[in-house]
Write an enzyme that holds these catalytic residues in place. Sequence first.
Site, PDB file in Angstrom:
ATOM      1  N   PHE A  17     -14.116   2.857   4.972  1.00  0.00           N
ATOM      2  CA  PHE A  17     -13.136   2.123   4.189  1.00  0.00           C
ATOM      3  C   PHE A  17     -12.818   2.920   2.931  1.00  0.00           C
ATOM      4  CE2 PHE A  17     -11.451  -1.182   1.451  1.00  0.00           C
ATOM      5  CZ  PHE A  17     -10.591  -1.818   2.334  1.00  0.00           C
ATOM      6  N   VAL A  18     -11.539   3.202   2.728  1.00  0.00           N
ATOM      7  CA  VAL A  18     -11.129   4.055   1.601  1.00  0.00           C
ATOM      8  C   VAL A  18     -10.189   3.286   0.668  1.00  0.00           C
ATOM      9  CG1 VAL A  18     -11.450   6.221   2.856  1.00  0.00           C
ATOM     10  CG2 VAL A  18      -9.240   5.060   2.973  1.00  0.00           C
ATOM     11  N   ASP A  49      -4.753   2.074  10.960  1.00  0.00           N
ATOM     12  CA  ASP A  49      -6.124   1.776  11.394  1.00  0.00           C
ATOM     13  C   ASP A  49      -6.068   1.260  12.833  1.00  0.00           C
ATOM     14  OD1 ASP A  49      -8.798   1.120  11.498  1.00  0.00           O
ATOM     15  OD2 ASP A  49      -8.692  -0.538  10.081  1.00  0.00           O
ATOM     16  N   ARG A  99      -5.579   0.321  -6.298  1.00  0.00           N
ATOM     17  CA  ARG A  99      -4.348   0.922  -5.770  1.00  0.00           C
ATOM     18  C   ARG A  99      -3.825   2.033  -6.693  1.00  0.00           C
ATOM     19  NH1 ARG A  99      -2.343  -2.266  -1.541  1.00  0.00           N
ATOM     20  NH2 ARG A  99      -2.634  -4.516  -1.749  1.00  0.00           N
ATOM     21  N   GLU A 130       3.808   4.410   5.751  1.00  0.00           N
ATOM     22  CA  GLU A 130       2.613   3.555   5.690  1.00  0.00           C
ATOM     23  C   GLU A 130       1.479   4.310   4.991  1.00  0.00           C
ATOM     24  OE1 GLU A 130       1.272   0.865   5.559  1.00  0.00           O
ATOM     25  OE2 GLU A 130       0.593   0.057   7.480  1.00  0.00           O
ATOM     26  N   ASP A 131       0.615   3.581   4.311  1.00  0.00           N
ATOM     27  CA  ASP A 131      -0.516   4.229   3.636  1.00  0.00           C
ATOM     28  C   ASP A 131      -1.548   4.732   4.644  1.00  0.00           C
ATOM     29  OD1 ASP A 131      -1.290   1.651   4.358  1.00  0.00           O
ATOM     30  OD2 ASP A 131      -1.975   1.058   2.359  1.00  0.00           O
ATOM     31  N   LYS A 182      -6.547   6.795  10.769  1.00  0.00           N
ATOM     32  CA  LYS A 182      -7.946   6.499  11.113  1.00  0.00           C
ATOM     33  C   LYS A 182      -7.998   6.316  12.621  1.00  0.00           C
ATOM     34  CE  LYS A 182     -10.120   3.503   8.001  1.00  0.00           C
ATOM     35  NZ  LYS A 182     -10.579   2.137   7.582  1.00  0.00           N
ATOM     36  N   ASP A 228      -6.144  -0.594  -1.256  1.00  0.00           N
ATOM     37  CA  ASP A 228      -6.911  -1.513  -2.107  1.00  0.00           C
ATOM     38  C   ASP A 228      -8.189  -2.008  -1.457  1.00  0.00           C
ATOM     39  OD1 ASP A 228      -5.487  -3.225  -0.167  1.00  0.00           O
ATOM     40  OD2 ASP A 228      -6.310  -4.864  -1.363  1.00  0.00           O
ATOM     41  N   GLY A 277       0.765  -1.243   0.000  1.00  0.00           N
ATOM     42  CA  GLY A 277       0.000   0.000   0.000  1.00  0.00           C
ATOM     43  C   GLY A 277       0.794   1.290   0.000  1.00  0.00           C
TER      44      GLY A 277
HETATM   45  P1  IMP Z   1      -3.763  -1.819  10.931  1.00  0.00           P
HETATM   46  O1  IMP Z   1      -2.754  -2.843  11.323  1.00  0.00           O
HETATM   47  O2  IMP Z   1      -5.149  -2.202  11.357  1.00  0.00           O
HETATM   48  O3  IMP Z   1      -3.403  -0.424  11.359  1.00  0.00           O
HETATM   49  O4  IMP Z   1      -3.880  -1.910   9.365  1.00  0.00           O
HETATM   50  C1  IMP Z   1      -3.170  -1.158   8.494  1.00  0.00           C
HETATM   51  C2  IMP Z   1      -3.348  -1.747   7.129  1.00  0.00           C
HETATM   52  O5  IMP Z   1      -4.710  -2.145   6.922  1.00  0.00           O
HETATM   53  C3  IMP Z   1      -3.075  -0.706   6.056  1.00  0.00           C
HETATM   54  O6  IMP Z   1      -1.736  -0.725   5.664  1.00  0.00           O
HETATM   55  C4  IMP Z   1      -3.992  -1.152   4.946  1.00  0.00           C
HETATM   56  O7  IMP Z   1      -3.368  -2.136   4.162  1.00  0.00           O
HETATM   57  C5  IMP Z   1      -5.168  -1.783   5.655  1.00  0.00           C
HETATM   58  N1  IMP Z   1      -6.299  -0.833   5.790  1.00  0.00           N
HETATM   59  C6  IMP Z   1      -6.775  -0.263   6.915  1.00  0.00           C
HETATM   60  N2  IMP Z   1      -7.808   0.562   6.642  1.00  0.00           N
HETATM   61  C7  IMP Z   1      -7.983   0.510   5.312  1.00  0.00           C
HETATM   62  C8  IMP Z   1      -8.896   1.169   4.404  1.00  0.00           C
HETATM   63  O8  IMP Z   1      -9.761   1.980   4.766  1.00  0.00           O
HETATM   64  N3  IMP Z   1      -8.735   0.872   3.093  1.00  0.00           N
HETATM   65  C9  IMP Z   1      -7.796  -0.012   2.624  1.00  0.00           C
HETATM   66  N4  IMP Z   1      -6.936  -0.637   3.428  1.00  0.00           N
HETATM   67  C10 IMP Z   1      -7.022  -0.378   4.762  1.00  0.00           C
END
Ligand code: IMP
Length: 180
Positions: free
Chosen positions: A152-153, A102, A165, A98-99, A130, A159, A43
């Site tokens: 969700f974006v 979350d 992407r 990082e993209d 987020k 993706d 991402g």
């Molecule tokens: P975390 O470990 O829950 O913080 O997840 C981070 C990863 O989850 C990101 O690098 C994304 O690949 C994916 N992710 C989290 N939210 C979204 C979203 O809204 N759209 C797409 N991918 C997401």
Amino acid sequence: MNKDIESIIVTSEEIAEICKRLGQRITNDYKGKEIVLIGLLNGSVPFMASLMMEIDLPIQTEYMQASSYHGGTSSSMLVQIKKDLDYNISGKDVLIVEDIVDTGATLQAIIELLNNRGAKSVEIACLLDKPTGRKVQGINPKYIGTEVGNQFVVGFGLDYDERYRNLKYVGILKQEVYKK
Ligand code: IMP
């Protein structure tokens, strides 16, 4: 605009401004130092490419791949390292790119790993944050492009089932796409 996108929440112009602003801050904060940027695949690729060109410092680029997602729209807390670094980061100032942050589970696992390997400092640069999705404590990105709500974006690296992407902007998918 792509036919599956309901609305754009961060335009390509805004993304360019974000990269410029964060790049200047990073350049000032790390003046006189050499940093290792670690992009999290897949991402972060567009953001990594745009951000690094706004950093006016000697940098090294590395990539890691971790997964906490399994192709759906909600996070699981399991993190698996699928691709590791090729380079020893002991004693280095590291900036993880990082993209989106979350739950924070992916970053928690990666930060722990980098600290165990003796990184001198570890900070996070993310295009999107987020904060309402956070499930682990203590994950506070220093460099944040912009915040998004609990939605969700997709686009600019993000993706849905490995698609979208390549969009130049970040947007929200139409509901009907999830039902397909
Ligand atoms: P975390 O470990 O829950 O913080 O997840 C981070 C990863 O989850 C990101 O690098 C994304 O690949 C994916 N992710 C989290 N939210 C979204 C979203 O809204 N759209 C797409 N991918 C997401």
